[in-house]
Design an enzyme around this catalytic site. Structure first.
Site, mmCIF file in Angstrom:
data_model
loop_
_atom_site.group_PDB
_atom_site.id
_atom_site.type_symbol
_atom_site.label_atom_id
_atom_site.label_comp_id
_atom_site.label_asym_id
_atom_site.label_seq_id
_atom_site.Cartn_x
_atom_site.Cartn_y
_atom_site.Cartn_z
ATOM 1 N N LYS A 221 0.836 -1.212 0.000
ATOM 2 C CA LYS A 221 0.000 0.000 0.000
ATOM 3 C C LYS A 221 0.865 1.254 0.000
ATOM 4 O O LYS A 221 2.039 1.237 0.383
ATOM 5 C CB LYS A 221 -0.978 -0.055 1.175
ATOM 6 C CG LYS A 221 -1.925 -1.268 1.018
ATOM 7 C CD LYS A 221 -3.362 -0.965 1.186
ATOM 8 C CE LYS A 221 -4.200 -2.124 0.625
ATOM 9 N NZ LYS A 221 -5.163 -2.657 1.592
ATOM 10 N N ARG A 260 -3.129 -10.472 4.508
ATOM 11 C CA ARG A 260 -3.441 -10.527 3.074
ATOM 12 C C ARG A 260 -2.254 -9.931 2.330
ATOM 13 O O ARG A 260 -1.988 -8.735 2.458
ATOM 14 C CB ARG A 260 -4.721 -9.734 2.812
ATOM 15 C CG ARG A 260 -5.192 -9.773 1.375
ATOM 16 C CD ARG A 260 -6.441 -8.921 1.201
ATOM 17 N NE ARG A 260 -6.900 -8.930 -0.173
ATOM 18 C CZ ARG A 260 -6.382 -8.187 -1.144
ATOM 19 N NH1 ARG A 260 -5.394 -7.362 -0.887
ATOM 20 N NH2 ARG A 260 -6.861 -8.265 -2.375
HETATM 21 N N1 PMM Z 1 -7.088 -4.409 0.117
HETATM 22 C C1 PMM Z 1 -7.319 -4.506 -1.197
HETATM 23 C C2 PMM Z 1 -8.293 -5.391 -1.696
HETATM 24 N N2 PMM Z 1 -8.996 -6.195 -0.861
HETATM 25 N N3 PMM Z 1 -9.476 -6.913 1.328
HETATM 26 C C3 PMM Z 1 -9.278 -6.840 2.645
HETATM 27 N N4 PMM Z 1 -9.986 -7.600 3.485
HETATM 28 N N5 PMM Z 1 -8.349 -5.980 3.173
HETATM 29 C C4 PMM Z 1 -7.594 -5.154 2.395
HETATM 30 O O1 PMM Z 1 -6.777 -4.380 2.938
HETATM 31 C C5 PMM Z 1 -7.801 -5.208 0.987
HETATM 32 C C6 PMM Z 1 -8.764 -6.118 0.483
HETATM 33 C C7 PMM Z 1 -6.555 -3.632 -2.137
HETATM 34 O O2 PMM Z 1 -5.330 -4.212 -2.466
HETATM 35 P P1 PMM Z 1 -5.047 -4.929 -3.898
HETATM 36 O O3 PMM Z 1 -5.599 -4.025 -4.961
HETATM 37 O O4 PMM Z 1 -3.596 -5.085 -4.003
HETATM 38 O O5 PMM Z 1 -5.739 -6.248 -3.894
#
Ligand code: PMM
Length: 283
Positions: A221, A260
């Protein structure tokens, strides 16, 4: 103690669950387009599983700040074949805000629903999760990605996020979502500026105090790209995995249920080190 609904992977001996990210999107901030073809996404998911991911999180909608939403048909087209194929080799969660997509993914083999809106974006989500009796990750959310950063205004970010997330948990439980399958996530980067993210990371104990397992999603992030870069350009997403590993170790020590991450190898390494440091002398 009641057992968790089937589908909620268990953190063993204090070692958090590693959730490997499989984004089937053309525009995610972290890896946009790399795994957009279903066969590439499936190959990538299998690789993450072999590297030690406990669960694969398949998503078809980018949630990067400013992102436009895909149609429901397009989201289904992106995620379903990938969920079906990966469910044969791993527990799979579906990362979606749409109840229709969650339902179809559960039918295709997913066992866990991860909703960044915590059920707020779609009124049908909580009843669906309740009816299916599946585990649910509810993230702190203040609105869709298109304009979410304009909502990053807090009196006290830790207290405000805990109050809002706690309220969400109560509403979900009242809607029939299983208490022992409800995971909470403070939502790093969602309607949050860098200092907000750092404060939440520092005070994960407050989020854990809500009484549910906590998922931490700091991976790649923006705030990790900004740290230590005063006067220089931020580090690009693909160069944020070392910083992510440090937050992984921190979250594990704080008692997170799950992490995650995009780089599963680095996360597993970070958890091995954290575990070794916790071991008794003479190991
Ligand atoms: N961040 C992203 C997408 N899905 N789900 C949860 N539970 N927590 C998060 O922090 C989260 C998520 C965005 O990140 P990406 O675009 O790299 O998937």
């Amino acid at each position: 103690m009641s057992t968790a609904p089937p589908g909620l992977p268990v953190a063993r001996d204090g070692r958090p669950v590693v959730m490997g990210v499989v984004n089937v999107t053309p525009d995610s901030f972290s890896d946009g387009g790399q795994w957009f073809q279903p066969e590439d996404a499936v190959r990538h998911g299998r690789e993450l599983r072999a590297q030690g991911a406990d669960v694969l999180d398949v998503g078809g909608e980018s949630t990067r700040p400013g992102a436009e939403r895909p149609s429901e048909a397009e989201e289904l087209r992106r995620v379903l074949p990938v969920v079906a194929a990966l469910s044969e080799v791993s527990p799979v969660s579906v990362d979606t805000m749409r109840a229709t997509v969650a339902a179809a993914a559960l039918d295709a083999g997913a066992t866990l629903v991860n909703d960044v809106s915590g059920g707020l974006a779609d009124p049908d989500m909580a009843p669906l999760v309740a009816e299916r009796g599946v585990p649910f990750v509810a993230m702190h959310w203040r609105g869709h990605s298109l304009d979410m950063q304009s909502r990053a205004s807090y009196d006290d970010v830790v207290a405000d996020v805990c109050r809002e997330l706690g309220g969400r948990a109560e509403a979900l439980l009242a809607a029939g979502v299983a208490a022992d399958g409800l995971v909470l996530d403070p939502g790093f980067g969602f309607a949050k500026l860098a200092p907000d993210n750092w404060a939440l990371l520092r005070h994960l104990d407050a989020v854990l105090g809500l009484g549910h397992p906590v998922l931490v999603g700091t991976s790649r992030k923006k705030f990790l790209g900004l740290v230590g870069r005063e006067g220089r350009e931020e580090r690009p997403p693909l160069e944020r995995d070392v910083a992510t590993a440090v937050t992984t170790a921190h979250a594990a020590r704080a008692g997170a249920w799950g992490l995650r991450v995009h780089d599963v190898v680095a996360a597993v390494d970070a958890l091995d080190v954290t575990e070794a440091l916790r071991g008794s002398d003479g190991d």
